[in-house]
Scaffold this active site. Structure first.
Site, PDB file in Angstrom:
ATOM      1  N   THR A  51       0.863  -1.166   0.000  1.00 42.75           N
ATOM      2  CA  THR A  51       0.000   0.000   0.000  1.00 42.75           C
ATOM      3  C   THR A  51       0.907   1.226   0.000  1.00 42.75           C
ATOM      4  O   THR A  51       2.059   1.141   0.403  1.00 42.75           O
ATOM      5  CB  THR A  51      -0.865   0.010   1.293  1.00 42.75           C
ATOM      6  OG1 THR A  51      -1.658  -1.170   1.353  1.00 42.75           O
ATOM      7  CG2 THR A  51      -1.782   1.212   1.363  1.00 42.75           C
TER       8      THR A  51
ATOM      9  N   GLY B 232       0.852  -1.244   5.623  1.00 40.01           N
ATOM     10  CA  GLY B 232       1.222  -2.560   6.106  1.00 40.01           C
ATOM     11  C   GLY B 232       0.076  -3.527   6.219  1.00 40.01           C
ATOM     12  O   GLY B 232       0.057  -4.366   7.118  1.00 40.01           O
ATOM     13  N   GLY B 233      -0.935  -3.440   5.317  1.00 42.59           N
ATOM     14  CA  GLY B 233      -1.984  -4.456   5.266  1.00 42.59           C
ATOM     15  C   GLY B 233      -2.625  -4.690   6.622  1.00 42.59           C
ATOM     16  O   GLY B 233      -3.157  -3.785   7.261  1.00 42.59           O
TER      17      GLY B 233
END
Length: 525
Positions: A348, A430-431
């Site tokens: 992301t 970071g998901g």
């Protein structure tokens, strides 16, 4: 203030405007747009589009975005949901009938309609000053001329390259090879798409030749996408959700993003005296890990498209956090909470911009996994997200795949208000780590008095699955103590997340902070 004997970054201080993001060229584009008379929205759009070239494994125009915007002249905050929907013909039952228990990650079935471009067009029209064409101009130039590949991007490229398939390999490799540090990388097909957007607006993307190119690629791979799915794409605008950690108001994007998970986790942590703990000690890491397990388990059971979610109020109630906190044993790690059936990953981009009028933008923009689905359109090289993998296939689950529905999203922009005043737009990439990352940054600053840059620099921990990941900044003694509490301690291969923040001080000064885990920086003027 940091110890100047040690390596580190000083904060960036300015008065006219700051952008903090994960690539210096994108940050510079934002500042140039501010200097040319644009505002924070114009600058954020321009920088975001450039990041789709500078960090192509992370984001691009085939992805989604969320934004929190605080317009100049006040402290109100608006939430913009630029996440796309599943095509109308998508069916969980059909995938189950084919033997799938989860959405296949690198398949046309995982591709939801790209929502970011529609959101950027709406943001430019409603809150921008320059107009879309001016915001896109720097990105068009860079897409055409190329950007030099930086170290973190080259490193990520090595790990993500195997997912590229078909036209994706043509557009995102150089003569079949992975670009190296110092190589020039361009996306000339996307430059043409941006030129058409600049001239004709959002319809140049969601209909006509560009949409036909995307549809032909997806349908050839078994996708059920139709022209009507692209034409119907529209962002939604609403209010953020809000929680409180001690004296600070924490604003998050509402579902289908997972911002409520950050609020729930902070509410759980508020039941403990975090400030009395060593910020890099075992006790803090343990309590935070247990809070994360409980908050993420709730997320996995309840979070979904806002139109299909029934338990948002429940997740935000203080009583819910108090009941969950009571399950935490300060002296023993609990077994792993139920694992998510949704796919989660760590790719992301995040950026934040504040301008001279104190408009603040907190924006996050993603194609989900590294290089998304690995599928790119033939002519224009639009790389598709695999955000549909955020759905699950469990019958009756609020996040079950269905046509026209938005999947659970991991990406979340954040913003703080202190005493009713917008004081810090921020985000942590970071998901799955993102809610934990929000909680870590806020508690670093609130409980331990860290300035923003120190809060971003500090080592991180994260309980994911049945492992407790500790970055290398933790001591061996802390690792041993956590293992004795029952944690399976590991060191992650890649650092946990990447954060950006801008503090808006009461005296008018702006303070930018940028995570050293990425290649970027904060730039002000």
């Amino acid at each position: 203030m940091r110890d100047f004997h040690l390596p580190g970054r000083s904060p960036v201080l300015a008065t006219n405007g700051i952008c903090a993001t994960s690539h210096p060229i994108a940050a510079q584009v934002a500042i140039d747009l501010l200097k040319s008379g644009g505002n924070a929205v114009d600058a954020a759009i321009g920088a975001a589009i450039v990041l789709g070239l500078a960090e192509p494994q992370m984001t691009g125009i085939g992805g989604d975005c969320f934004a929190l915007i605080s317009p100049a002249g006040g402290d109100d905050v608006i939430a913009v949901n630029g996440s796309g929907r599943a095509p109308a013909a998508a069916s969980a039952e059909a995938l189950r009938a084919k033997g799938h228990s989860a959405i296949p990650l690198y398949d046309a079935q995982a591709v939801t309609i790209p929502g970011a471009i529609d959101a950027f067009c709406v943001m430019s029209d409603k809150w921008g000053k320059l107009g879309l064409a001016d915001s896109l101009a720097p990105a068009i130039r860079y897409m055409e001329e190329g950007v030099v590949v930086s170290p973190r991007v080259a490193w990520d490229w090595q790990g993500c390259e195997p997912v590229l398939q078909g036209h994706g390999r043509k557009h995102f490799l150089t003569d079949g090879a992975i670009p190296k540090v110092g190589d020039l990388f361009s996306l000339r097909g996307q430059a043409e798409v941006l030129r058409r957007l600049a001239s004709h607006g959002r319809d140049a993307f969601y209909s006509g030749e560009v949409a036909d190119d995307m549809l032909a690629t997806l349908q050839a791979l078994g996708g059920v996408h139709q022209p009507e799915d692209f034409a119907a794409t529209a962002c939604t605008i609403g209010d953020p959700i809000a929680g409180t950690y001690k004296h600070r108001e924490v604003l998050e994007h509402p579902p289908n993003g997972q911002g409520v998970t950050a609020i729930l986790m902070l509410n759980i942590l508020a039941q403990f005296d975090i400030a009395a703990m060593d910020p890099l000690g075992a006790k803090r890491a343990h309590i935070e890990a247990e809070a994360a397990k409980l908050a993420y388990d709730a997320r996995n059971r309840f979070l979904a498209d806002a139109d299909h979610m029934q338990r948002l109020d429940y997740l935000m109630r203080p009583e819910t956090a108090q009941a969950l906190a009571a399950l935490i044993d300060p002296k023993r790690a609990m077994p792993s909470a139920t694992k998510a059936s949704e796919a989660v990953h760590k790719d992301t981009i995040y950026l934040t911009v504040v301008d001279r009028d104190r408009m603040a933008v907190s924006l996050i923009y993603s194609i989900f996994h590294g290089f998304g689905s690995g599928i790119a359109s033939e002519k224009f090289g639009i790389l598709f997200q695999n955000r549909g993998a955020g759905f699950n296939l469990t019958p009756g689950h609020p996040n079950e795949l269905a046509g026209g529905k938005r999947p659970m999203h991991t990406i979340i922009p954040g913003m703080l208000r202190d005493g009713g005043r917008v004081s810090m737009p921020f985000g942590v990439m970071g998901g799955q780590y993102q809610p934990n990352g929000h909680a870590r940054v806020i508690t670093n600053m609130t409980d331990f008095g860290m300035d923003a840059q120190t809060a971003l620099d500090a080592p991180r921990s994260f309980a994911e699955g049945d492992k407790l990941q500790l970055e290398r900044g933790y001591s061996d003694a802390v690792r041993a103590e956590l293992a004795a509490l029952g944690h399976d301690v590991t060191t992650p291969d890649i650092p946990l997340g990447g954060a950006q923040a801008i503090v808006i001080h009461e005296n008018g000064a702006l303070e930018g902070a940028s995570d050293p885990r990425k290649d970027g920086c904060a730039i002000g003027y």
